[in-house]
Design an enzyme around this catalytic site. Structure first.
Site, PDB file in Angstrom:
ATOM      1  N   SER A 140       0.858  -1.192   0.000  1.00 39.17           N
ATOM      2  CA  SER A 140       0.000   0.000   0.000  1.00 39.17           C
ATOM      3  C   SER A 140       0.889   1.236   0.000  1.00 39.17           C
ATOM      4  O   SER A 140       2.071   1.164   0.376  1.00 39.17           O
ATOM      5  CB  SER A 140      -0.862  -0.004   1.267  1.00 39.17           C
ATOM      6  OG  SER A 140      -1.555   1.208   1.427  1.00 39.17           O
ATOM      7  N   TYR A 153      -1.753  -0.353  10.801  1.00 36.20           N
ATOM      8  CA  TYR A 153      -1.809  -0.722   9.371  1.00 36.20           C
ATOM      9  C   TYR A 153      -0.483  -0.370   8.703  1.00 36.20           C
ATOM     10  O   TYR A 153       0.060  -1.173   7.934  1.00 36.20           O
ATOM     11  CB  TYR A 153      -2.978   0.006   8.697  1.00 36.20           C
ATOM     12  CG  TYR A 153      -3.226  -0.369   7.247  1.00 36.20           C
ATOM     13  CD1 TYR A 153      -3.546  -1.678   6.888  1.00 36.20           C
ATOM     14  CD2 TYR A 153      -3.162   0.586   6.227  1.00 36.20           C
ATOM     15  CE1 TYR A 153      -3.790  -2.019   5.562  1.00 36.20           C
ATOM     16  CE2 TYR A 153      -3.409   0.252   4.901  1.00 36.20           C
ATOM     17  CZ  TYR A 153      -3.720  -1.053   4.571  1.00 36.20           C
ATOM     18  OH  TYR A 153      -3.964  -1.393   3.260  1.00 36.20           O
TER      19      TYR A 153
END
Ligand code: NDP
Length: 246
Positions: A140, A153
Site C-alpha cells: 500500500s 496498518y
C-alpha cells in the site's frame, strides 16, 4: 493470452483487488486458483471464470492458518501440476489511533497482512523455485508513508515491504521475481471493515474527496508486472489516484 498455461494463485480473491486480479490473470490465459474465507463469493467467481473457459479452482483459505496455507498450495499443485504466480493480496485495514486502540484489531491485521503473506510465501517458494515464477505482494501507499491514525496498518504494510526486499535478494537470481504493488485509495469494501467508528468516518470522508482507483486499475498493474520478459523484474509499483495528495 500471455499467461497461457501458467498457474496463478490469488489470496483474498472473494472481493475487490483480489477478485479483479483473478479475472485479469484469467483473461491473460492463466489457470487460476482463487482463495479466501467467503466460499459463496468464490463459487460465484468460479462459475463466471469457468463460463469464460478458464480452468479455475476455488479453495477455502484463512491465511492466518499456516496449515491451510500449505494445503492451498498443495491443492494448487495437485490440480494444475505446479505454481507460477502467487498473488499475496488478502488483507485488512483496521485503521485507528494507537492510544486506546482495540488491540485485537492489531492482532488480526498482523496475522493476516504480515504472517499470512509470509506463510503463503513459505509454502509456495519450493514450487516457484522449481520452475521460476513471480510473487506479487500487495502492500500500500501505507507501506511507504505513515499517517496519524494508521499506525498499526502502516506497521503491517511496512513489514510487507521489508520482507519483500529480503525475499527478493534471496531468490531473484534463481528466477523468482518479487513484485511489490503499492496502491493508493481503491474503491473496495476494505474500509467497511474498520471497527473504530471515528477512523471509519475519516476514511470514508477521505475517499469522498477524490476519484478513487478501481480494482481493475491495480489488477492491470499486476498483469503488466508478471508478463514482462523473464529477464525483467518489476520490483515495485506505486499507483495512486491522480487526486490523492497524502
Ligand atoms: P477487500 O476487503 O475487498 O478484499 C480483501 C480480501 O482479503 C477479501 O477477499 C477477503 O476475503 C480477504 N481476506 C481478509 N482476511 C483474510 C484471511 N484471514 N484469509 C484469507 N483471506 C482474507 O479489500 P481490497 O481489495 O481493497 O484489499 C486487498 C488488498 O489491497 C489488501 O491487502 C489491502 O491492504 C490492499 N490495499 C487496498 C487499498 C484500498 O484502498 N482498497 C489500498 C492499498 C492497499 P474473505 O473475507 O472472503 O476471506
Amino acid at each position: 493470452m500471455t499467461l497461457q498455461g501458467k498457474v496463478a494463485l490469488v489470496t483474498g480473491a472473494s472481493s475487490g483487488i483480489g477478485e479483479a486480479t483473478a479475472e485479469a490473470l484469467a483473461a491473460a490465459g492463466a489457470n487460476v486458483v482463487i482463495a479466501a474465507r467467503r466460499v459463496d463469493r468464490l463459487a460465484a467467481l468460479e462459475e463466471k471464470l469457468a463460463a469464460q473457459g478458464t480452468k479455475v479452482l476455488s479453495v477455502a483459505l484463512d491465511v492466518t492458518d499456516e496449515d491451510a496455507c500449505r494445503s492451498a498450495v498443495q491443492q494448487t499443485v495437485d490440480q494444475f501440476g505446479g505454481l507460477d504466480v502467487l498473488v499475496n493480496n488478502a488483507g485488512l485495514m483496521l485503521l485507528g489511533k494507537i492510544e486506546g486502540a482495540d488491540t485485537t484489531d492489531w492482532t488480526r491485521m498482523i496475522n493476516t497482512n504480515v504472517l499470512g503473506l509470509m506463510f503463503m510465501t513459505h509454502a509456495a517458494l519450493p514450487h516457484l523455485l522449481a520452475g521460476g515464477g513471480s510473487i506479487v505482494n500487495i502492500s500500500s501507499v501505507a507501506g511507504r508513508v505513515a499517517r496519524l491514525g494508521s499506525g498499526a496498518y502502516n506497521a503491517s504494510k511496512f513489514a510487507v515491504g521489508a520482507f519483500s526486499e529480503a525475499l527478493r535478494q534471496e531468490v531473484t537470481a534463481r528466477n523468482v521475481r518479487v513484485i511489490l504493488i503499492e496502491p493508493g485509495m481503491v474503491a473496495t469494501e476494505l474500509r467497511t471493515h474498520i471497527t473504530d467508528q471515528e477512523a471509519k468516518a475519516n476514511a470514508e470522508a477521505r475517499a469522498g474527496q477524490m476519484r478513487q482507483l478501481q480494482a481493475p486499475d491495480i489488477a492491470g498493474a499486476v498483469v503488466w508486472a508478471v508478463t514482462q520478459p523473464d529477464h525483467v523484474a518489476i520490483n515495485e509499483v506505486l499507483v495512486r489516484p491522480t487526486d490523492q495528495v497524502l
